[in-house]
Design a protein around this motif. Structure first.
Motif, PDB file in Angstrom:
ATOM      1  N   LEU A 413       0.843  -1.188   0.000  1.00  0.00           N
ATOM      2  CA  LEU A 413       0.000   0.000   0.000  1.00  0.00           C
ATOM      3  C   LEU A 413       0.887   1.251   0.000  1.00  0.00           C
ATOM      4  O   LEU A 413       2.044   1.194   0.420  1.00  0.00           O
ATOM      5  CB  LEU A 413      -0.907   0.004   1.234  1.00  0.00           C
ATOM      6  N   PRO A 414       0.348   2.409  -0.447  1.00  0.00           N
ATOM      7  CA  PRO A 414       1.156   3.639  -0.466  1.00  0.00           C
ATOM      8  C   PRO A 414       1.555   4.089   0.937  1.00  0.00           C
ATOM      9  O   PRO A 414       1.068   3.568   1.945  1.00  0.00           O
ATOM     10  CB  PRO A 414       0.210   4.661  -1.120  1.00  0.00           C
ATOM     11  N   ALA A 415       2.437   5.091   1.001  1.00  0.00           N
ATOM     12  CA  ALA A 415       2.965   5.586   2.270  1.00  0.00           C
ATOM     13  C   ALA A 415       2.012   6.600   2.914  1.00  0.00           C
ATOM     14  O   ALA A 415       0.973   6.963   2.359  1.00  0.00           O
ATOM     15  CB  ALA A 415       4.333   6.223   2.038  1.00  0.00           C
ATOM     16  N   ILE A 416       2.382   7.052   4.113  1.00  0.00           N
ATOM     17  CA  ILE A 416       1.644   8.067   4.858  1.00  0.00           C
ATOM     18  C   ILE A 416       2.575   9.248   5.108  1.00  0.00           C
ATOM     19  O   ILE A 416       3.761   9.065   5.401  1.00  0.00           O
ATOM     20  CB  ILE A 416       1.140   7.509   6.195  1.00  0.00           C
ATOM     21  N   ALA A 417       2.051  10.471   5.015  1.00  0.00           N
ATOM     22  CA  ALA A 417       2.844  11.675   5.253  1.00  0.00           C
ATOM     23  C   ALA A 417       2.681  12.150   6.697  1.00  0.00           C
ATOM     24  O   ALA A 417       1.580  12.121   7.257  1.00  0.00           O
ATOM     25  CB  ALA A 417       2.434  12.777   4.294  1.00  0.00           C
ATOM     26  N   PHE A 418       3.804  12.577   7.299  1.00  0.00           N
ATOM     27  CA  PHE A 418       3.828  13.127   8.648  1.00  0.00           C
ATOM     28  C   PHE A 418       4.692  14.385   8.645  1.00  0.00           C
ATOM     29  O   PHE A 418       5.377  14.675   7.665  1.00  0.00           O
ATOM     30  CB  PHE A 418       4.431  12.122   9.638  1.00  0.00           C
ATOM     31  N   LYS A 419       4.693  15.112   9.764  1.00  0.00           N
ATOM     32  CA  LYS A 419       5.637  16.207   9.931  1.00  0.00           C
ATOM     33  C   LYS A 419       6.185  16.189  11.345  1.00  0.00           C
ATOM     34  O   LYS A 419       5.517  15.761  12.294  1.00  0.00           O
ATOM     35  CB  LYS A 419       4.995  17.551   9.618  1.00  0.00           C
TER      36      LYS A 419
END
Length: 487
Positions: A413-419
């Protein structure tokens, strides 16, 4: 207002606002807290962590301790963003990295089913662009060195012949050391700082053909390479006299017939679905006995490209298992199930496995091909291209040929964005791994028929004298094509 136009309008307004992060300084504790946040998120989300450590022998927590020690009260924002890049670089995963604003837009779109998981929004676009620019700031104007190298058989080699200070270095000469340190030790000791870092499953070593890109981070401006039997003193701003240029390459999508009975599809990226389908239907003839998917160097794109192509080809239903693992996380699991209700989930301790027995049916205008398909991969096959290799690995009517991948591959599955909470650096993390290979292929990097490039002189000849994806080269020089023709 259409959604895309709306996002562009908002992003434009955000860019007009002065970004306070860009003028803010961070304390040592804030930077260390951010690094700890990244480390914690890797443990919380990055399911391939145990696979990575088994494959490479690298202990990521120990490496993070070293990165933490690099942070001092004098550490600049520019140095800190490099430390964060190094932490992500340790994962040896192209889906886990600092991203620019143009990529962030995709991760925060309401159309993306995981957009609510990370702590990011469209307002983080400017910060994302700012930090992404800083990644290359250390090299601006410094890195002029123009030697060309190749990692093969566990060693480094010069590819393009050159002359420097009246000394000639030929293509194919081995690069043994840098400043007296063996090349493999130099790259291994500084692996996190390398750019385009890969893992060679054959020699069990990290490598970087572009190791010179890391020299500014190591405060190395002048260095000596042992090349062949010569010590060549160079510097970052050295421009050597090249004696032969690399041959121009035609690495674009191609569909053609080989020997009138092999259909060849060159796919450098998983894109241009309609073009591939139209060319397939135009060129295919009943004489075709074999089909080749050449995905060497294909770093990914859209899974729908190869899925729709297969449906135009197959005569009978194609069955394979979609089977991925992730760290247990109710929010992610609920988001996935709401978008993919046909997926089944099973909890195993603190891990969750998702699976689906997939059946791809022939399309209404399929060519109803009944022969065998071959997937040609190399060390740089990844993402959506590796997903096709995963399907081929499971199929009796498909065979994966070539070299094992330099990264953990498969259908995920695709990735997840964080900061990060203090600096607000935006990054992505992969959170699944393909489990379809089970014990035989746990990293989903293997091929069924291994054919390696292991002759450096032949490689130099290919790069300097041939267009290696031209019909001439494929038919007369390419070992993988030769293998398929002889089956």
């Amino acid at each position: 207002m259409k959604p895309i136009s709306k996002y562009f309008h908002i992003a434009f307004l955000v860019c007009l606002v002065n970004n306070p992060i860009q003028s803010q300084t961070l304390s040592q504790k804030q930077m260390q807290d951010d690094l700890s946040f990244l480390q914690g998120h890797i443990h919380q989300y990055f399911f391939p962590l145990s696979l990575l450590e088994q494959r490479t022998g690298v202990n990521v927590d120990n490496e993070f301790k070293k990165l933490n020690e690099e942070i001092t009260p004098a550490t600049s924002i520019e140095d800190f963003v490099q430390i964060i890049r190094q932490g992500l670089n340790l994962l040896n995963d192209a889906h886990s990295q600092i991203i620019p604003g143009s990529s962030l837009v995709n991760y925060v779109s309401p159309d993306y089913y995981l957009s609510s998981i990370g702590n990011v929004s469209l307002s983080d676009t400017t910060n994302a662009d700012y930090y992404y620019r800083l990644l290359n700031k250390s090299m601006n104007g410094k890195l002029q060195i123009n030697i060309m190298t190749k990692f093969m058989n566990g060693e480094y080699y010069n590819i393009r012949p050159f002359r420097y200070n009246s000394v000639r270095v030929n293509g194919g000469e081995k690069i043994s050391s840098i400043d007296g340190l063996p090349m493999n030790q130099f790259v291994g000791d500084n692996s996190a700082k390398m750019y385009y870092l890969f893992w060679d499953p054959i020699s069990q070593k990290y490598y970087s053909r572009l190791f010179t890109m890391a020299l500014p981070l190591l405060n190395i401006e002048k260095f000596t390479l042992n090349m062949g039997d010569k010590d060549i003193a160079l510097s970052l701003d050295t421009t050597v006299e090249t004696l032969q240029e690399r041959h121009s390459q035609s690495n674009y999508g191609n569909v053609m017939l080989i020997d009138n009975n092999i259909l060849y599809l060159r796919m450098p990226a998983m894109s241009d679905r309609e073009w591939y389908i139209s060319e397939l239907l135009r060129i295919y003839t009943p004489n075709v006995e074999k089909i080749i998917f050449d995905i060497r160097g294909n770093s990914g794109g859209y899974d729908g490209v190869w899925i729709d192509l297969l449906r135009k080809i197959i005569d009978k239903p194609l069955e394979y298992k979609y089977h991925v693992g992730m760290n247990h996380n109710p929010a992610i699991e609920n988001s996935i199930l709401s978008s993919f209700s046909e997926l089944k989930m099973i909890r195993k301790g603190d891990k969750t496995e998702m699976y689906r027995q997939t059946v791809q049916l022939p399309d209404s205008n399929s060519v109803h091909f009944k022969g065998k398909m071959y997937v040609l991969q190399d060390e740089f096959t990844y993402s959506a291209a590796a997903a096709l290799a995963s399907v081929a690995w499971q199929s009796e009517n498909m065979e994966v040929v070539g070299a094992p991948s330099a990264m953990i591959g498969g259908y995920t599955l695709p990735a997840i964005a964080f900061k990060l909470p203090n600096s607000e650096i935006v990054f992505t993390l992969a959170f699944t791994a393909d489990l379809a290979g089970e014990e035989k292929n746990p990293y989903m990097d293997k091929v069924e028929v291994e054919i390696l490039e292991n002759d450096i002189d032949a490689y130099v000849d290919k790069i300097l004298n041939y267009d290696c994806y031209s019909e001439e080269y494929l038919l007369n020089k390419d070992k993988l094509i030769e293998y398929v023709r002889e089956r």
